[in-house]
Design a protein around this motif. Structure first.
Motif, PDB file in Angstrom:
ATOM      1  N   VAL A  53     -17.646  53.214   8.472  1.00 22.25           N
ATOM      2  CA  VAL A  53     -16.608  54.250   8.453  1.00 22.25           C
ATOM      3  C   VAL A  53     -15.388  53.789   9.239  1.00 22.25           C
ATOM      4  O   VAL A  53     -14.244  54.046   8.848  1.00 22.25           O
ATOM      5  CB  VAL A  53     -17.145  55.581   9.040  1.00 22.25           C
ATOM      6  CG1 VAL A  53     -16.001  56.560   9.318  1.00 22.25           C
ATOM      7  CG2 VAL A  53     -18.146  56.219   8.085  1.00 22.25           C
ATOM      8  N   PHE A  54     -15.620  53.094  10.340  1.00 21.43           N
ATOM      9  CA  PHE A  54     -14.503  52.657  11.183  1.00 21.43           C
ATOM     10  C   PHE A  54     -13.617  51.652  10.451  1.00 21.43           C
ATOM     11  O   PHE A  54     -12.402  51.607  10.671  1.00 21.43           O
ATOM     12  CB  PHE A  54     -15.037  52.069  12.495  1.00 21.43           C
ATOM     13  CG  PHE A  54     -15.723  53.076  13.367  1.00 21.43           C
ATOM     14  CD1 PHE A  54     -15.000  53.947  14.154  1.00 21.43           C
ATOM     15  CD2 PHE A  54     -17.112  53.178  13.371  1.00 21.43           C
ATOM     16  CE1 PHE A  54     -15.628  54.896  14.958  1.00 21.43           C
ATOM     17  CE2 PHE A  54     -17.761  54.117  14.156  1.00 21.43           C
ATOM     18  CZ  PHE A  54     -17.025  54.982  14.952  1.00 21.43           C
ATOM     19  N   ILE A  55     -14.220  50.859   9.575  1.00 19.74           N
ATOM     20  CA  ILE A  55     -13.444  49.894   8.797  1.00 19.74           C
ATOM     21  C   ILE A  55     -12.647  50.610   7.710  1.00 19.74           C
ATOM     22  O   ILE A  55     -11.464  50.315   7.490  1.00 19.74           O
ATOM     23  CB  ILE A  55     -14.365  48.823   8.187  1.00 19.74           C
ATOM     24  CG1 ILE A  55     -15.149  48.106   9.290  1.00 19.74           C
ATOM     25  CG2 ILE A  55     -13.547  47.827   7.375  1.00 19.74           C
ATOM     26  CD1 ILE A  55     -16.120  47.049   8.781  1.00 19.74           C
ATOM     27  N   VAL A  56     -13.275  51.561   7.028  1.00 15.47           N
ATOM     28  CA  VAL A  56     -12.570  52.357   6.003  1.00 15.47           C
ATOM     29  C   VAL A  56     -11.406  53.113   6.636  1.00 15.47           C
ATOM     30  O   VAL A  56     -10.284  53.129   6.113  1.00 15.47           O
ATOM     31  CB  VAL A  56     -13.544  53.330   5.312  1.00 15.47           C
ATOM     32  CG1 VAL A  56     -12.796  54.250   4.347  1.00 15.47           C
ATOM     33  CG2 VAL A  56     -14.643  52.562   4.577  1.00 15.47           C
ATOM     34  N   GLU A  57     -11.669  53.730   7.783  1.00 17.66           N
ATOM     35  CA  GLU A  57     -10.631  54.474   8.495  1.00 17.66           C
ATOM     36  C   GLU A  57      -9.482  53.558   8.905  1.00 17.66           C
ATOM     37  O   GLU A  57      -8.299  53.928   8.780  1.00 17.66           O
ATOM     38  CB  GLU A  57     -11.250  55.141   9.719  1.00 17.66           C
ATOM     39  CG  GLU A  57     -10.274  55.955  10.558  1.00 17.66           C
ATOM     40  CD  GLU A  57     -10.954  56.545  11.787  1.00 17.66           C
ATOM     41  OE1 GLU A  57     -10.865  57.769  11.976  1.00 17.66           O
ATOM     42  OE2 GLU A  57     -11.560  55.780  12.560  1.00 17.66           O
ATOM     43  N   ALA A  58      -9.811  52.354   9.380  1.00 19.31           N
ATOM     44  CA  ALA A  58      -8.772  51.406   9.802  1.00 19.31           C
ATOM     45  C   ALA A  58      -7.906  50.989   8.620  1.00 19.31           C
ATOM     46  O   ALA A  58      -6.671  50.898   8.737  1.00 19.31           O
ATOM     47  CB  ALA A  58      -9.418  50.179  10.447  1.00 19.31           C
ATOM     48  N   ALA A  59      -8.537  50.737   7.464  1.00 21.21           N
ATOM     49  CA  ALA A  59      -7.771  50.348   6.279  1.00 21.21           C
ATOM     50  C   ALA A  59      -6.801  51.450   5.875  1.00 21.21           C
ATOM     51  O   ALA A  59      -5.648  51.184   5.519  1.00 21.21           O
ATOM     52  CB  ALA A  59      -8.729  50.028   5.127  1.00 21.21           C
TER      53      ALA A  59
ATOM     54  N   SER B 293     -16.070  56.022  19.944  1.00 24.59           N
ATOM     55  CA  SER B 293     -15.431  57.248  19.464  1.00 24.59           C
ATOM     56  C   SER B 293     -13.917  57.148  19.410  1.00 24.59           C
ATOM     57  O   SER B 293     -13.205  58.109  19.650  1.00 24.59           O
ATOM     58  CB  SER B 293     -15.827  58.430  20.347  1.00 24.59           C
ATOM     59  OG  SER B 293     -15.390  59.647  19.765  1.00 24.59           O
ATOM     60  N   ARG B 294     -13.422  55.975  19.089  1.00 28.26           N
ATOM     61  CA  ARG B 294     -11.991  55.806  18.853  1.00 28.26           C
ATOM     62  C   ARG B 294     -11.812  55.153  17.498  1.00 28.26           C
ATOM     63  O   ARG B 294     -12.763  54.647  16.897  1.00 28.26           O
ATOM     64  CB  ARG B 294     -11.366  54.923  19.932  1.00 28.26           C
ATOM     65  CG  ARG B 294     -11.306  55.551  21.306  1.00 28.26           C
ATOM     66  CD  ARG B 294     -10.466  54.695  22.250  1.00 28.26           C
ATOM     67  NE  ARG B 294     -11.119  53.427  22.548  1.00 28.26           N
ATOM     68  CZ  ARG B 294     -10.500  52.395  23.125  1.00 28.26           C
ATOM     69  NH1 ARG B 294      -9.205  52.470  23.402  1.00 28.26           N
ATOM     70  NH2 ARG B 294     -11.169  51.284  23.393  1.00 28.26           N
ATOM     71  N   SER B 295     -10.576  55.167  17.001  1.00 31.33           N
ATOM     72  CA  SER B 295     -10.297  54.394  15.804  1.00 31.33           C
ATOM     73  C   SER B 295     -10.125  52.938  16.206  1.00 31.33           C
ATOM     74  O   SER B 295      -9.837  52.626  17.376  1.00 31.33           O
ATOM     75  CB  SER B 295      -9.029  54.899  15.116  1.00 31.33           C
ATOM     76  OG  SER B 295      -7.875  54.555  15.871  1.00 31.33           O
ATOM     77  N   LEU B 296     -10.305  52.027  15.266  1.00 24.57           N
ATOM     78  CA  LEU B 296     -10.093  50.611  15.558  1.00 24.57           C
ATOM     79  C   LEU B 296      -8.636  50.336  15.905  1.00 24.57           C
ATOM     80  O   LEU B 296      -8.340  49.450  16.720  1.00 24.57           O
ATOM     81  CB  LEU B 296     -10.537  49.752  14.374  1.00 24.57           C
ATOM     82  CG  LEU B 296     -12.035  49.783  14.040  1.00 24.57           C
ATOM     83  CD1 LEU B 296     -12.334  48.861  12.871  1.00 24.57           C
ATOM     84  CD2 LEU B 296     -12.883  49.409  15.254  1.00 24.57           C
ATOM     85  N   ILE B 297      -7.726  51.096  15.285  1.00 24.63           N
ATOM     86  CA  ILE B 297      -6.302  50.953  15.626  1.00 24.63           C
ATOM     87  C   ILE B 297      -6.090  51.279  17.102  1.00 24.63           C
ATOM     88  O   ILE B 297      -5.420  50.543  17.836  1.00 24.63           O
ATOM     89  CB  ILE B 297      -5.435  51.873  14.743  1.00 24.63           C
ATOM     90  CG1 ILE B 297      -5.363  51.349  13.302  1.00 24.63           C
ATOM     91  CG2 ILE B 297      -4.039  52.027  15.327  1.00 24.63           C
ATOM     92  CD1 ILE B 297      -4.592  50.064  13.131  1.00 24.63           C
TER      93      ILE B 297
END
Length: 445
Positions: free
Chosen positions: A244-250, A330-334
């Motif tokens: 999910v973190f990768i999808v969110e980052a994209a 619990s943060r975004s990768l950004i």
């Protein structure tokens, strides 16, 4: 509990557990193709991303945005996959599975969004809230515990409903995607009721609880997916799937950067206002731009900025891998990357000068009215159906005409909750243009 990649990459299909993939076409490629060839995905071509459609041929709509997110997500996943191989976390070759899962989930990430952008979500939720508050008609008969999921209508939950129930094999697994792809799609693994029951500090302490992402009607389907992927279960909710973190980052990378390019193309921001933040995010490249048009320079910087952001998010994932696998990140990768400051400045610029443009504001005002007109026009049909004991054959002639005119899907409607879902399914699935034409027909304008 630490999650295991062997479970997280589960190819088991929702609704078709015995299916085995063909040697030359992985199940994750099939997931991607089923999404791409679906009607809900196709309709994204006529749904607003941020800037209003039709004023300019080169402005992004949700379908192009989804394709671009899929491209960036695939790049992120391949690079992270290679790192996981080097670390011994996955076997060589599984980076392709990782990339396929992420790309499929990226393609689907906006599939449940209604017309007119995120303002469409607010318009739908606001209309339901007004209905519940008035105590009128069918809405008054709904179990109060079920109201929050309609009052705060959420495109992510609608997306999971489409993928897992409505499209293709209706009420039998939907698109029958893999557990891994559905897990990577699920940004908010909690129902509205379960989220509301949590203490405020718990909701604020985990990114996956910022909103709800599952309707009560699909809670059992999500539980099957979550268990199949080995996601840690909490009191009424689950930890996020690491992908999910990768999808969110994209998604974060694409919409932040491309919104700036679109703002320049549409004339909402001047060249200098767009050039500087892209130049900073791209790492202040020393490139000869002599002979290039302003649009070509911005396009070049957009590409370089995306590359820089991808590198930052890969580093952030690798640095936080242990916490991500433990379900505590619990943060975004950004936010966790060394590009966080540049992105924060881009987001501030968008809030101040893109999201407040007159064209966008006019779209939000008119879009809200259009959506409310559609909801007001269709609701009497469902109320009449309720009075008829949910017998479609007993609808009065006028309401039966409306059903035919709109090809209104009333399958499975047998009570207030299913009726309101049918209404939300209908309006959220509309394109901008179809919503406008339907509102005109229903209102007689």
């Amino acid at each position: 509990m630490t999650m295991r990649w062997a479970d997280l990459l589960s190819p088991r299909r929702l609704g078709d557990a015995g299916y085995e993939a063909r040697p030359m076409r992985s199940i994750f490629v099939q997931d991607h193709d089923r999404i791409v060839f679906s009607a809900p995905f196709r309709r994204l071509a006529n749904k607003t991303q941020v800037h209003p459609l039709y004023d300019h041929d080169h402005i992004h709509h949700r379908l192009i945005h989804s394709v671009e997110v899929g491209s960036v997500g695939r790049s992120l996943a391949m690079r992270i996959g290679q790192w996981l191989i080097d670390e011994g976390a996955i076997a060589p070759g599984e980076e392709h599975a990782l990339a396929g899962i992420v790309q499929a989930a990226c393609m689907a990430h906006d599939i449940g969004n209604p017309p007119f952008g995120h303002s469409g979500e607010a318009a739908i939720g606001g209309w339901f809230a007004e209905r519940f508050a008035s105590g009128r008609g069918l809405a008054a008969d709904l179990d109060p515990a079920m109201r929050a999921q309609f009052e705060a209508f959420e495109g992510n939950a609608q997306g999971f409903r489409i993928l897992s129930r409505l499209e293709m094999y209706r009420d039998s697994g939907g698109m029958r995607l893999s557990h891994a792809t559905l897990g990577a799609f699920m940004k908010y693994p909690v129902t509205a009721a379960a989220r509301a029951a949590l203490p405020e500090d718990v909701r604020k302490g985990y990114a996956g609880l910022k909103k709800f992402g599952v309707f009560a009607a699909e809670a059992d389907l999500w539980a099957e997916v979550a268990q199949g992927c080995g996601l840690p279960a909490e009191a009424g909710w689950w930890r996020r799937h690491p992908l999910v973190f990768i999808v969110e980052a994209a998604d974060d990378i694409c919409y932040n950067i491309v919104d700036l390019e679109d703002a320049f193309t549409a004339g909402d921001l001047p060249y200098d206002a767009v050039y500087q933040p892209l130049y900073e995010l791209a790492g202040r490249p020393n490139r000869d731009t002599a002979g290039q048009s302003p649009g070509e320079v911005i396009a070049m910087l957009r590409a370089m900025a995306i590359g820089s952001a991808v590198a930052g998010c890969v580093e952030a994932f690798c640095a936080n891998h242990a916490a991500i696998m433990a379900g505590t990140f619990s943060r975004s990768l950004i936010e966790a990357s060394d590009r966080a400051g540049e992105f924060a400045r881009i987001e501030a610029l968008a809030q101040e000068r893109i999201f407040t443009t007159p064209r966008k504001t006019r779209l939000e005002v008119s879009g809200r009215r259009v959506i409310h007109q559609v909801l007001e026009g269709v609701m009497p049909v469902l109320e009449a159906l309720g009075r008829a004991g949910w017998d479609k054959g007993a609808l009065p002639d006028h309401h039966a005409q409306v059903v035919r005119a709109l090809s209104l899907d009333l399958r499975g409607v047998a009570g207030p909750e299913t009726a309101l879902h049918a209404l939300a399914d209908f309006v959220s699935g509309m394109t901008d243009r179809y919503a406008i034409s339907t509102a005109r027909m229903l209102s007689g304008q």
